[in-house]
Design an enzyme around this catalytic site. Structure first.
Site, mmCIF file in Angstrom:
data_model
loop_
_atom_site.group_PDB
_atom_site.id
_atom_site.type_symbol
_atom_site.label_atom_id
_atom_site.label_comp_id
_atom_site.label_asym_id
_atom_site.label_seq_id
_atom_site.Cartn_x
_atom_site.Cartn_y
_atom_site.Cartn_z
ATOM 1 N N GLU A 1 56.044 56.621 36.348
ATOM 2 C CA GLU A 1 57.040 55.672 37.536
ATOM 3 C C GLU A 1 58.546 55.750 36.978
ATOM 4 O OE1 GLU A 1 55.315 51.596 37.270
ATOM 5 O OE2 GLU A 1 53.515 52.065 36.820
ATOM 6 N N GLU B 1 50.858 50.745 30.855
ATOM 7 C CA GLU B 1 51.866 49.927 29.940
ATOM 8 C C GLU B 1 51.309 48.977 28.854
ATOM 9 O OE1 GLU B 1 54.520 48.196 32.828
ATOM 10 O OE2 GLU B 1 55.416 50.086 33.208
HETATM 11 C C1 GAL Z 1 55.890 48.586 36.038
HETATM 12 C C2 GAL Z 1 54.319 48.608 36.390
HETATM 13 C C3 GAL Z 1 54.026 48.603 37.761
HETATM 14 C C4 GAL Z 1 54.885 47.681 38.745
HETATM 15 C C5 GAL Z 1 56.243 48.445 38.157
HETATM 16 C C6 GAL Z 1 57.402 47.838 38.947
HETATM 17 O O1 GAL Z 1 56.147 48.236 34.884
HETATM 18 O O2 GAL Z 1 53.549 49.565 35.783
HETATM 19 O O3 GAL Z 1 52.604 48.244 38.280
HETATM 20 O O4 GAL Z 1 54.867 46.674 38.343
HETATM 21 O O5 GAL Z 1 56.916 48.306 36.972
HETATM 22 O O6 GAL Z 1 58.617 48.567 38.955
#
Ligand code: GAL
Length: 732
Positions: free
Chosen positions: A449, A369
């Site tokens: 994610e 990110e």
């Molecule tokens: C994302 C990140 C993860 C975790 C996640 C929580 O932005 O890559 O490490 O923090 O959010 O939803």
């Protein structure tokens, strides 16, 4: 010949306490702790005696993982320094060994040094200090094999080939010329092929061709082979074995292909952390995580967010047929040029450590990110491609229109739920690829994610929240199955994890997992497991605690049953049972949509309204016309029994083992609101991680024990109300 033996026993920590590795510098409470306690320097010391058989040989200690900034001395001489907390390093002892007693000292620093990735800004995970992975003592000939990279060009051709790129180390300058022998064996130890080559310098190659009868590494039959390379020089003989597989893996714009067949990637992200022990659990716990992901949840991929994970975990992924997206340490922040140089080294170390794992199909070469950084990421990609042309690169973003320097555009797509922040975008599970990439032509696209902080859900949350949690995971899965532009989706995340104060629920936990920190499933876990082929395992999980007053307004409708059965029957008291199939209308693309009973099937009054007497329910699953599962939901669950279940009854002598404790009703169902304490005691050659006295959460808790030697370990769990349960585990 070479010997590589565990060097985990007989260490002393901070000059006093005897410890066995893997070891966490500070055992943390489950939650609500001070995260600064481990962020300081620590020292480990080991005394050992010179073994006469080492005379004339090369002696090294190999550290699989030390968090972080390790500096190693032998008898006062610096022998290694390694800033990165996630990759292995070697301390060459040979020049400073004394013939009698020797002292090896490891100094590490658990503070978040801004010069070392992932540090420098906020990070949503903890990086627990300690020598948290195994340590090995390696004895070799003075001229020895430093590394072996095994490649299988054109793995789908009928006649298979193997190319091994071998690096040779000659630290004492003894002269390399010699011969390399290579032998490929199958899983049964049968020799499949042999070859030989002359070695004149520090690198050499071995070629095998025309290999017949080779089995491909497939997800349901992950055939593994071993290449043993033996080096003979005037300075002696050395030999090293590397496991590998034959498989073709490719992300294309229209999908991911394994061995030429398209496969929708379905997976979750994994942090390698555990309650109390942080990172420091050994082989069995690491392997068990891979088994949970593959066997219990039925996933085909895992992302090692956000760093290279335990070799034991990756080995198990190879054995089980679980694909891996592995990435370098980092979280949103990019540091200065020195930091970036170290990050490029992280790419190198990750790939060099793991290039023989057939399970790994993509290298994550961007800081998770982070913003675009052309030169930095051109370099991480260049290094990855130079070291390993057999795999594609990926880079994980959380924003659109990013510069694509990798082979695969990877996106954390948190669009689902974002409508709650306002704006007029209707609820949608995934964004279209072109909207994310901003690239007009099709590119390989993976969602790395979703969910996570958009909908944190605790094991103990009210049923309605858990239903919404399940529904969001199902919605993304359904969208992914229905969208040919998405090669796959990896949800956030597999297991709840400890984190910094800036994240999580104020308790130092991100309750983002489909399982809790003890790896016990929330309902959302069954959104995944129910997509499995019923021939492998029947899944039938009603998303309810079966109570008339748990939900707002009361009742249990709509009642979702996560299942891969053809039909589910619900019997409520003496009412005529109702049978129903999966809801293909609500979830048109899922292989196995849930069955949803609602007011179309039960009129009010037929199934519980506020003020009615509440009665038992029976849920039965049918597959191919036969009843294959039954679940009794009690109207009046009474705390009846305590179950204490270890993951295994035998473990290695420095291994760790999970034990799950559950309070159950008369029908054996976990008691979702039971929070009474239990006292845990462990006797014999083992160390209990975590406190003796623990309150159950949602009727459950767990703990790990670490064996400190061989012998019988007795675990006893005592509840004032449910009595005492004890059992034995053997450490061998
Ligand atoms: C994302 C990140 C993860 C975790 C996640 C929580 O932005 O890559 O490490 O923090 O959010 O939803």
């Amino acid at each position: 010949m070479r010997s590589t033996l565990p060097f985990n026993h007989g260490w002393s920590f901070e000059g006093r306490e005897p410890v066995t590795l893997p070891h966490t510098a500070v055992e943390l409470p489950f939650s609500h702790f001070d995260e600064a306690v481990y962020q300081r320097p620590f020292t480990y010391t080991k005394h050992f005696t010179f073994d006469p058989s080492w005379q004339g040989r090369e002696i090294s200690v190999v550290f699989d993982g030390v968090m972080a900034d390790a500096r190693v001395t032998l008898n006062g001489h610096p022998v290694a320094a390694h800033p990165d907390g996630y990759t292995p390093f070697e301390a060459r002892l040979t020049p400073h060994l004394l013939l009698g007693e020797n002292e090896l000292v490891v100094m590490l620093d658990g503070s978040e040094n801004p010069n070392i990735p992932p540090f420098g800004a906020l990070v949503d995970y903890l990086t627990y200090a300690g020598i948290y992975r195994d340590v090995w003592l390696r004895v070799t000939a003075p001229v020895h094999i430093a590394s072996v990279k095994v490649e299988t060009p054109d793995p789908l051709a009928t006649d298979k080939q193997v190319v091994a790129k071998v690096e040779i180390a000659d630290p004492a300058d003894r002269g390399i010329p010699g011969t390399l022998h290579g032998e490929v064996t199958d899983a049964a130890g049968q020799v499949v092929a042999t070859t030989e080559a002359r070695v004149t310098g520090p690198t050499a190659e071995l070629f095998f061709s025309g290999l017949e009868g080779i089995r491909l590494w497939e997800l349901d039959s992950p055939a593994l082979y071993t290449l043993t390379v033996t080096l003979e020089t005037a300075a002696g003989k050395d030999s090293q074995s590397s496991r590998f597989g034959f498989r073709a893996a490719r992300f294309e714009p229209d999908g991911f292909y394994l061995n030429g067949r398209k496969l929708k990637l379905i997976g979750l992200n994994r942090h390698q952390s555990f309650p109390y022990a942080g990172y420091a659990l050994g082989r069995a716990a690491q392997e068990r995580d891979a088994e949970i992901l593959k066997r219990d949840l039925g996933l085909n991929m895992v992302r090692t967010s956000h760093y290279p994970q335990s070799p034991w975990f990756l080995d198990r992924c190879d054995e089980l047929g679980l694909l891996v997206f592995e990435e370098i340490p980092g979280w949103q922040h990019i540091g200065d040029t020195d930091w970036q140089r170290e990050s490029v080294e992280n790419v190198r170390r990750m790939i060099r450590r793991d290039w023989n794992h057939p399970s790994i199909v993509i290298w994550g070469v961007r800081i998770n990110e982070s913003h675009d950084a052309h030169e930095f990421y051109a370099e991480t990609n260049r290094v990855a491609r130079e070291l390993d042309r057999t795999r594609q690169t990926g880079g994980v973003r959380c924003y659109t229109d990013s510069e694509l320097l990798e082979d695969v555009y990877a996106m954390n797509d948190f669009i689902l739920g974002s409508e709650e922040r306002g704006g007029n975008r209707p609820r949608t599970a995934l964004r279209p690829r072109a909207e994310v990439t901003g690239i007009s032509h099709p590119v390989p696209y993976l969602v790395t994610e979703y969910s996570g902080h958009m909908f944190p859900t605790k094991v103990s949350d009210q049923e309605q929240r858990q239903i919404e949690h399940v529904t969001r995971h199902l919605d993304v899965l359904d969208a992914a199955y229905g969208d040919p532009e998405v090669t796959g989706v990896l949800g956030w995340c597999a297991f709840d994890y400890n984190t910094h104060k800036d994240f999580g629920s104020g308790d130092h936990i991100c309750h983002h997992g489909v399982m809790d920190m003890f790896r016990e499933p929330k309902f959302a876990a069954f959104a995944y497991s129910s997509q499995r082929d019923p021939a492998q395992a029947i899944v039938m999980k009603p998303v309810t605690l079966w109570a008339n007053g748990e939900r707002n307004i009361g009742g249990v409708l709509p009642l979702m049953v996560l299942t891969n059965c053809d039909e589910i029957e619900l019997r409520y008291g003496d009412h005529p049972p109702k049978r129903l199939g999966p809801d293909h209308v609500r979830f048109p693309h899922l292989p196995h949509p849930p069955v949803i009973f609602d007011s179309r099937h039960f009129t009010e009054g037929e199934l519980g309204i506020w003020g009615d007497a509440w009665v038992d329910g029976v849920i039965s699953g049918y597959w191919n016309g036969e009843k294959v599962a039954e679940h009794i939901l009690l109207a009046n669950p009474v705390a009846t029994a305590l179950s204490v279940v270890p993951d295994a009854t035998q473990i290695g002598a420095s291994d760790s083992l999970r034990v799950v404790i559950t309070a159950r009703d008369q029908a054996g169902n976990p008691l979702a609101h039971f929070s009474e304490p239990v006292a845990i005691s462990v006797t014999g050659p083992a160390h209990r991680l975590g406190p003796r006295l623990v309150s159950l959460r949602a009727g459950k808790t767990g703990f790990w024990l670490t064996a400190t030697g061989a012998g019988e370990i007795i675990v006893t769990v005592e509840s004032e109300r449910l009595g005492t349960v004890s059992g034995a585990v053997r450490a061998v």
